[in-house]
Design an enzyme around this catalytic site. Structure first.
Site, PDB file in Angstrom:
ATOM      1  N   GLY A 211     -12.948  15.729 -17.342  1.00  0.00           N
ATOM      2  CA  GLY A 211     -12.282  14.675 -18.085  1.00  0.00           C
ATOM      3  C   GLY A 211     -11.104  15.229 -18.866  1.00  0.00           C
ATOM      4  O   GLY A 211     -11.154  16.345 -19.371  1.00  0.00           O
TER       5      GLY A 211
ATOM      6  N   ASP B 121     -20.022  24.717 -17.782  1.00  0.00           N
ATOM      7  CA  ASP B 121     -21.066  24.320 -18.727  1.00  0.00           C
ATOM      8  C   ASP B 121     -22.211  25.320 -18.666  1.00  0.00           C
ATOM      9  O   ASP B 121     -22.682  25.661 -17.568  1.00  0.00           O
ATOM     10  CB  ASP B 121     -21.598  22.927 -18.400  1.00  0.00           C
ATOM     11  CG  ASP B 121     -20.491  21.870 -18.392  1.00  0.00           C
ATOM     12  OD1 ASP B 121     -19.427  22.131 -18.974  1.00  0.00           O
ATOM     13  OD2 ASP B 121     -20.705  20.794 -17.805  1.00  0.00           O
TER      14      ASP B 121
ATOM     15  N   SER C 265     -20.261  12.670 -14.663  1.00  0.00           N
ATOM     16  CA  SER C 265     -20.346  11.767 -15.809  1.00  0.00           C
ATOM     17  C   SER C 265     -21.776  11.358 -16.130  1.00  0.00           C
ATOM     18  O   SER C 265     -22.022  10.303 -16.708  1.00  0.00           O
ATOM     19  CB  SER C 265     -19.485  10.513 -15.595  1.00  0.00           C
ATOM     20  OG  SER C 265     -18.126  10.846 -15.544  1.00  0.00           O
TER      21      SER C 265
ATOM     22  N   ASN D 196     -17.136  22.252 -13.291  1.00  0.00           N
ATOM     23  CA  ASN D 196     -16.501  20.975 -12.993  1.00  0.00           C
ATOM     24  C   ASN D 196     -15.034  21.265 -12.710  1.00  0.00           C
ATOM     25  O   ASN D 196     -14.300  21.692 -13.605  1.00  0.00           O
ATOM     26  CB  ASN D 196     -16.656  20.038 -14.201  1.00  0.00           C
ATOM     27  CG  ASN D 196     -16.222  18.617 -13.902  1.00  0.00           C
ATOM     28  OD1 ASN D 196     -15.200  18.391 -13.286  1.00  0.00           O
ATOM     29  ND2 ASN D 196     -17.008  17.671 -14.367  1.00  0.00           N
TER      30      ASN D 196
ATOM     31  N   ARG E 185     -13.943  23.296 -15.993  1.00  0.00           N
ATOM     32  CA  ARG E 185     -14.788  23.419 -17.180  1.00  0.00           C
ATOM     33  C   ARG E 185     -16.143  23.957 -16.736  1.00  0.00           C
ATOM     34  O   ARG E 185     -16.737  23.441 -15.796  1.00  0.00           O
ATOM     35  CB  ARG E 185     -14.974  22.061 -17.865  1.00  0.00           C
ATOM     36  CG  ARG E 185     -15.577  22.145 -19.275  1.00  0.00           C
ATOM     37  CD  ARG E 185     -16.086  20.816 -19.796  1.00  0.00           C
ATOM     38  NE  ARG E 185     -17.230  20.347 -19.025  1.00  0.00           N
ATOM     39  CZ  ARG E 185     -17.240  19.238 -18.306  1.00  0.00           C
ATOM     40  NH1 ARG E 185     -16.177  18.471 -18.223  1.00  0.00           N
ATOM     41  NH2 ARG E 185     -18.329  18.892 -17.629  1.00  0.00           N
TER      42      ARG E 185
ATOM     43  N   GLU F  45       0.838  -1.197   0.000  1.00  0.00           N
ATOM     44  CA  GLU F  45       0.000   0.000   0.000  1.00  0.00           C
ATOM     45  C   GLU F  45       0.873   1.247   0.000  1.00  0.00           C
ATOM     46  O   GLU F  45       1.847   1.339   0.743  1.00  0.00           O
ATOM     47  CB  GLU F  45      -0.910  -0.013   1.217  1.00  0.00           C
ATOM     48  CG  GLU F  45      -1.916   1.126   1.253  1.00  0.00           C
ATOM     49  CD  GLU F  45      -2.959   0.927   2.327  1.00  0.00           C
ATOM     50  OE1 GLU F  45      -3.771   1.854   2.536  1.00  0.00           O
ATOM     51  OE2 GLU F  45      -2.966  -0.142   2.961  1.00  0.00           O
TER      52      GLU F  45
ATOM     53  N   GLU G  41     -23.251  24.472 -14.631  1.00  0.00           N
ATOM     54  CA  GLU G  41     -22.404  24.011 -13.537  1.00  0.00           C
ATOM     55  C   GLU G  41     -20.937  24.244 -13.855  1.00  0.00           C
ATOM     56  O   GLU G  41     -20.558  24.551 -14.988  1.00  0.00           O
ATOM     57  CB  GLU G  41     -22.642  22.527 -13.255  1.00  0.00           C
ATOM     58  CG  GLU G  41     -22.261  21.598 -14.397  1.00  0.00           C
ATOM     59  CD  GLU G  41     -22.585  20.145 -14.078  1.00  0.00           C
ATOM     60  OE1 GLU G  41     -23.647  19.894 -13.473  1.00  0.00           O
ATOM     61  OE2 GLU G  41     -21.784  19.270 -14.438  1.00  0.00           O
TER      62      GLU G  41
ATOM     63  N   TYR H 155     -19.363   8.017 -23.276  1.00  0.00           N
ATOM     64  CA  TYR H 155     -18.253   7.083 -23.235  1.00  0.00           C
ATOM     65  C   TYR H 155     -18.391   5.854 -24.125  1.00  0.00           C
ATOM     66  O   TYR H 155     -17.394   5.193 -24.413  1.00  0.00           O
ATOM     67  CB  TYR H 155     -18.032   6.618 -21.789  1.00  0.00           C
ATOM     68  CG  TYR H 155     -17.898   7.779 -20.841  1.00  0.00           C
ATOM     69  CD1 TYR H 155     -16.872   8.702 -20.986  1.00  0.00           C
ATOM     70  CD2 TYR H 155     -18.805   7.975 -19.814  1.00  0.00           C
ATOM     71  CE1 TYR H 155     -16.754   9.782 -20.138  1.00  0.00           C
ATOM     72  CE2 TYR H 155     -18.690   9.055 -18.952  1.00  0.00           C
ATOM     73  CZ  TYR H 155     -17.665   9.951 -19.125  1.00  0.00           C
ATOM     74  OH  TYR H 155     -17.552  11.024 -18.278  1.00  0.00           O
TER      75      TYR H 155
END
Length: 408
Positions: A371, A352, A235, A367, A350, A114, A365, A310
């Site tokens: 992505g 929107d 997403s 982000n 980003r 770990e 919104e 996607y």
């Protein structure tokens, strides 16, 4: 909400994806002993995977950055986070983390140890712990690039850990990340700063369980259609377009599978437009890209849902730059920067928006960790604005290194 497209546009939709088996092979470790200060490359830890429903999207984002980052300039340490939150040394092999037809990448623990980040302020050392063995030192990390989407990564929780460790990291801080993740508080902050947002209502778990008629009445006042969403997910997971109030309970339950708190937004007639924002260097204001537009084949998808993003690019047209009048482009860019500043974002975001038929711009919104594959909207918008993907990765790392740690 992350806008990652897994592969270049294709002529046909790929088959439904299923998780791949154990793609987390042992990766070459960074040197156990750091070179003298000023003689080694800047060491960047890429964090990806995570506990949210956007685990595979995060892995695909990591694949893009692993390919693009300048290996002559940076020493890269990929660290995957499993679905149960364990940090492991991940394979430095981008193809393992791509979303492809029939396969969603997944970080698994494997047989390795770990990874642990020291929380001693200023130490910034990664170690690998295995039962019965002396800890292996991966070396000092100069900057962390958290490529995590959704809760437990994009929502301020990871950012808080990095702040405790006094580590430089890419992207927004604790508060901006938390506000950006929670659509309810995001809209409160944006409206409080005088930014145009659409009508909405929030359904908290206690309200749905004990005061359901009041919830249904509040939604009815919004008119139809409405979009029912988990308040803290991206997403397009768990989102349903509702055109008949009889379908609302099922839509709320679907959203509650991802988050006990639900937001219901009034449908807004308009074009879906996005704008990429990049923090300013040396105290300069944030920078906005040329905007892009998402055009969905509504005969196939009711909106820009997970499958459209996607798994079915053939029915989605991502136009960059967007075909808009110059004055509308200017307004989109202006509001994107204002939104970035309103939540106190840093690094990248980003934004929107909707552009209505009468050319009004309404913020949907922000982000704070969009992505980030080469086919995602965020880097595509910057490429259309003159900043190529590898240079964008470098710019984000430099912004993180320039920013002081601690209170700012």
């Amino acid at each position: 909400m992350s806008e990652t497209a897994p592969t270049p546009p294709a002529g046909a939709a790929p088959a439904p994806a299923t998780p791949t088996a154990d793609p987390t092979a042992a990766a070459p470790a960074a040197p156990a002993v750091d070179a003298p200060a000023g003689t080694r490359k800047t060491r960047v830890a890429l964090l990806f995977g995570g506990r949210s429903g956007e685990h595979a999207v995060s892995a695909a984002t990591a694949a893009g950055v692993l390919r693009a980052i300048d290996r002559e300039k940076y020493d890269v340490v990929p660290v995957g986070i499993t679905r149960d939150g364990r940090w492991v040394v991940a394979a430095d092999e981008p193809e393992r983390w791509d979303i492809t037809a029939g396969r969603l990448p997944e970080v698994t623990a494997g047989s390795g140890g770990e990874v642990v980040l020291s929380l001693t302020s200023g130490e910034r050392t990664l170690r690998v712990l295995e039962p019965g063995r002396v800890p292996d030192v991966l070396g000092q990390v100069d900057v962390v690039f958290p490529l995590l989407h959704g809760p437990f990564g994009e929502d301020g929780t990871l950012q808080g850990l990095l702040e405790l460790a006094d580590v430089h990291y890419v992207g927004a801080g604790v508060l901006a990340s938390a506000v950006g993740m929670d659509k309810h508080f995001m809209k409160l902050v944006l409206a409080g700063q005088g930014l145009p947002v659409g009508p909405y209502t929030v359904i908290r778990p206690q309200d749905w369980d004990h005061r359901r008629p009041a919830c249904l009445g509040a939604v009815e006042t919004l008119g139809l259609p409405v979009f029912v969403k988990p308040a803290r997910a991206g997403s397009s997971l768990g989102i349903t377009r509702v055109d008949d109030l009889a379908d609302l309970p099922a839509a709320v339950e679907e959203a509650r599978r991802h988050d006990p708190k639900v937001i219901v937004e009034a449908g807004i007639e308009g074009r879906e437009v996005e704008c990429a924002v990049l923090g300013g260097r040396d105290g300069q204001p944030p920078r906005a890209s040329l905007p892009g537009e998402i055009v969905v084949d509504h005969a196939t998808h009711a909106f820009y849902d997970f499958e459209a993003k996607y798994l079915d690019e053939a029915h989605v047209d991502l136009r960059c730059p967007a075909d808009l009048p110059e004055h509308v482009i200017a307004e989109v860019r202006r509001l994107a920067v204002r939104t970035f500043e309103a939540v106190g974002a840093e690094g990248l975001s980003r934004v929107d928006v909707f552009v209505t038929p009468d050319e009004q711009v309404v913020v949907n919104e922000i982000n704070t960790m969009p992505g980030f594959t080469p086919f995602s909207m965020y880097p595509r918008m910057w490429a259309a604005s003159g900043l190529a993907y590898p240079e964008l990765v470098d710019e984000l790392i430099q912004l993180a290194l320039e920013r002081p740690t601690g209170l700012r």
